[in-house]
Design a protein around this motif. Structure first.
Motif, PDB file in Angstrom:
ATOM      1  N   UNK A   1      38.175  51.004  26.873  1.00 23.21           N
ATOM      2  CA  UNK A   1      38.749  51.877  27.927  1.00 23.21           C
ATOM      3  C   UNK A   1      37.639  52.516  28.659  1.00 23.21           C
ATOM      4  N   UNK A   2      36.468  53.081  28.131  1.00 18.77           N
ATOM      5  CA  UNK A   2      35.643  53.641  28.783  1.00 18.77           C
ATOM      6  C   UNK A   2      34.884  52.578  29.485  1.00 18.77           C
ATOM      7  N   UNK A   3      34.801  51.475  29.047  1.00 13.39           N
ATOM      8  CA  UNK A   3      33.893  50.495  29.757  1.00 13.39           C
ATOM      9  C   UNK A   3      34.577  50.090  30.951  1.00 13.39           C
ATOM     10  N   UNK A   4      36.167  49.928  31.043  1.00 14.71           N
ATOM     11  CA  UNK A   4      36.825  49.694  31.924  1.00 14.71           C
ATOM     12  C   UNK A   4      36.780  50.609  33.070  1.00 14.71           C
ATOM     13  N   UNK A   5      36.710  51.951  32.661  1.00 14.13           N
ATOM     14  CA  UNK A   5      36.812  52.960  33.703  1.00 14.13           C
ATOM     15  C   UNK A   5      35.415  53.194  34.388  1.00 14.13           C
ATOM     16  N   UNK A   6      34.307  52.724  33.782  1.00 10.88           N
ATOM     17  CA  UNK A   6      33.148  52.770  34.400  1.00 10.88           C
ATOM     18  C   UNK A   6      33.124  52.167  35.471  1.00 10.88           C
ATOM     19  N   UNK A   7      33.804  50.772  35.333  1.00  8.57           N
ATOM     20  CA  UNK A   7      33.479  49.801  36.412  1.00  8.57           C
ATOM     21  C   UNK A   7      34.917  50.181  37.531  1.00  8.57           C
ATOM     22  N   UNK A   8      35.391  51.202  37.474  1.00 11.26           N
ATOM     23  CA  UNK A   8      36.659  51.516  38.611  1.00 11.26           C
ATOM     24  C   UNK A   8      38.043  51.033  38.049  1.00 11.26           C
ATOM     25  N   UNK A   9      38.238  50.531  36.762  1.00 14.24           N
ATOM     26  CA  UNK A   9      39.724  50.405  36.296  1.00 14.24           C
ATOM     27  C   UNK A   9      40.073  51.101  35.601  1.00 14.24           C
ATOM     28  N   UNK A  10      41.399  51.479  35.826  1.00 13.74           N
ATOM     29  CA  UNK A  10      42.242  52.434  35.064  1.00 13.74           C
ATOM     30  C   UNK A  10      42.502  52.308  33.649  1.00 13.74           C
ATOM     31  N   UNK A  11      42.159  50.971  33.143  1.00 15.94           N
ATOM     32  CA  UNK A  11      42.349  50.343  31.648  1.00 15.94           C
ATOM     33  C   UNK A  11      41.432  49.156  31.404  1.00 15.94           C
ATOM     34  N   UNK A  12      41.654  48.741  30.274  1.00 14.98           N
ATOM     35  CA  UNK A  12      41.196  47.466  30.162  1.00 14.98           C
ATOM     36  C   UNK A  12      42.018  46.281  31.008  1.00 14.98           C
ATOM     37  N   UNK A  13      41.206  45.516  31.254  1.00 15.71           N
ATOM     38  CA  UNK A  13      41.923  44.218  32.071  1.00 15.71           C
ATOM     39  C   UNK A  13      41.703  42.991  31.264  1.00 15.71           C
ATOM     40  N   UNK A  14      42.723  41.979  31.503  1.00 17.57           N
ATOM     41  CA  UNK A  14      42.774  40.805  30.616  1.00 17.57           C
ATOM     42  C   UNK A  14      41.726  40.055  31.423  1.00 17.57           C
ATOM     43  N   UNK A  15      41.129  39.074  30.695  1.00 18.65           N
ATOM     44  CA  UNK A  15      40.048  37.904  31.043  1.00 18.65           C
ATOM     45  C   UNK A  15      40.917  37.182  32.295  1.00 18.65           C
ATOM     46  N   UNK A  16      39.962  36.753  33.199  1.00 19.89           N
ATOM     47  CA  UNK A  16      40.727  35.831  34.095  1.00 19.89           C
ATOM     48  C   UNK A  16      40.932  34.491  33.460  1.00 19.89           C
ATOM     49  N   UNK A  17      39.828  34.052  32.636  1.00 16.83           N
ATOM     50  CA  UNK A  17      39.953  32.836  31.831  1.00 16.83           C
ATOM     51  C   UNK A  17      41.034  32.827  30.880  1.00 16.83           C
ATOM     52  N   UNK A  18      41.455  33.838  30.422  1.00 18.11           N
ATOM     53  CA  UNK A  18      42.475  33.810  29.272  1.00 18.11           C
ATOM     54  C   UNK A  18      43.655  33.741  30.408  1.00 18.11           C
TER      55      UNK A  18
END
Length: 293
Positions: A211-228
């Protein structure tokens, strides 16, 4: 742009620690960054299918285990070489923060679980976009010298370019589900599921598992992989995908976790149109076409 002729064969040691290198690439270090694409091919030789890894991949993507691999699975096999290219000193863009915009797969013939593969990866077509710079990572897989699978993964580095002030083109939504009909099925996507995919695929980008890594790039929470997403959506037509096929995907808004997503499919004369949509707002997370070659 033609394929480079300079080939660099990777070993296991050279494929370790790539995310650490990617994070280091975000830091302001002395020395000029390369301005052109690397003029070389990264090669992984004598690649054999790990049946346990393939079984785990199929399970986390909701696919059945067969004696040939899913059309999207070779992305996992090529990922170490892709990461090596992205974090290399002669690659002109920083790896962290790159956005996967599109993926185009050409499966000339299915890959058997018993095949021994050679995987080549190179970069091509660095170009401006209204939102930044686009680059293609090209993967070619051969079996005994015969090309069986090819992929172009298009990534975006967000920044200003000479096209940034151009008007945004109007977009019309003609993908399956735009008419508001009932979805073919619903997928439940949890952080635990995507963490499993990260382990299976080797893609441990912090935006997917922290979650910390996701927020560092502007996302509110973790996101799914596009390739998933591009693999999971194929479950709706599994068993009806031609042996020789083109699979083209465009990624829309990210799937922020936890989530439920709607899957839609339309049959055409020579293939399928697919879409992954937000269940309430209706916007697309992914649109795709599956076309017989």
């Amino acid at each position: 742009m033609s394929k480079p002729t300079n080939i660099e064969v990777l070993d296991k040691q050279s494929m370790l620690g790539n995310y650490a290198k990617a994070v280091a690439g975000m830091l302001p270090l002395p020395g000029a960054k390369a301005t052109g694409l690397p003029d070389r091919v990264l090669r992984i030789e004598n690649v054999r299918i790990d049946i346990d890894n393939l079984a785990d991949y199929n399970h986390v993507c909701g696919l059945r285990l067969r004696d040939t691999v899913p059309v999207t699975y070779p992305f996992v096999l090529s990922f170490p070489a892709v990461m090596n290219l992205l974090v290399a000193k002669d690659f002109p863009l920083p790896a962290m923060g790159m956005v996967h915009m599109a993926n185009n797969i050409e499966q000339i013939k299915p890959i058997s679980v018993s095949d021994v593969l050679t995987i080549d990866v190179h970069a091509a077509d660095l170009r401006e976009h209204r939102s930044g710079l686009l680059v293609d990572l090209i993967t070619e897989i051969t079996v005994e010298g015969e090309l069986v699978w090819r992929q172009a993964s298009t990534f975006l580095r967000k920044q200003r370019t000479s096209l940034s002030d151009e008007p945004r083109p109007e977009r019309t939504d003609s993908a399956p589900g735009a008419d508001g009909r009932v979805a073919n099925t619903t997928l439940k996507v949890t952080p635990a599921l995507i963490s499993q995919y990260a382990e299976v695929s080797g893609d441990r980008n912090p935006i997917h598992i922290s979650k910390v890594g996701a927020k560092a790039f502007g996302f509110p929470s973790v996101i799914a992989h596009g390739m998933w997403s591009s693999a999971a959506v194929l479950g709706i037509i599994e068993g009806r995908i031609p042996d020789s096929v083109d699979y083209s995907v465009e990624f829309g808004k990210p799937v922020v976790l936890p989530a439920k997503v709607k899957v839609y499919a339309d049959k055409s004369a020579n293939g399928w149109s697919l879409a992954l949509r937000h269940p309430k707002k209706g916007y697309t997370h992914l649109t795709a076409t599956v076309t017989a070659r």
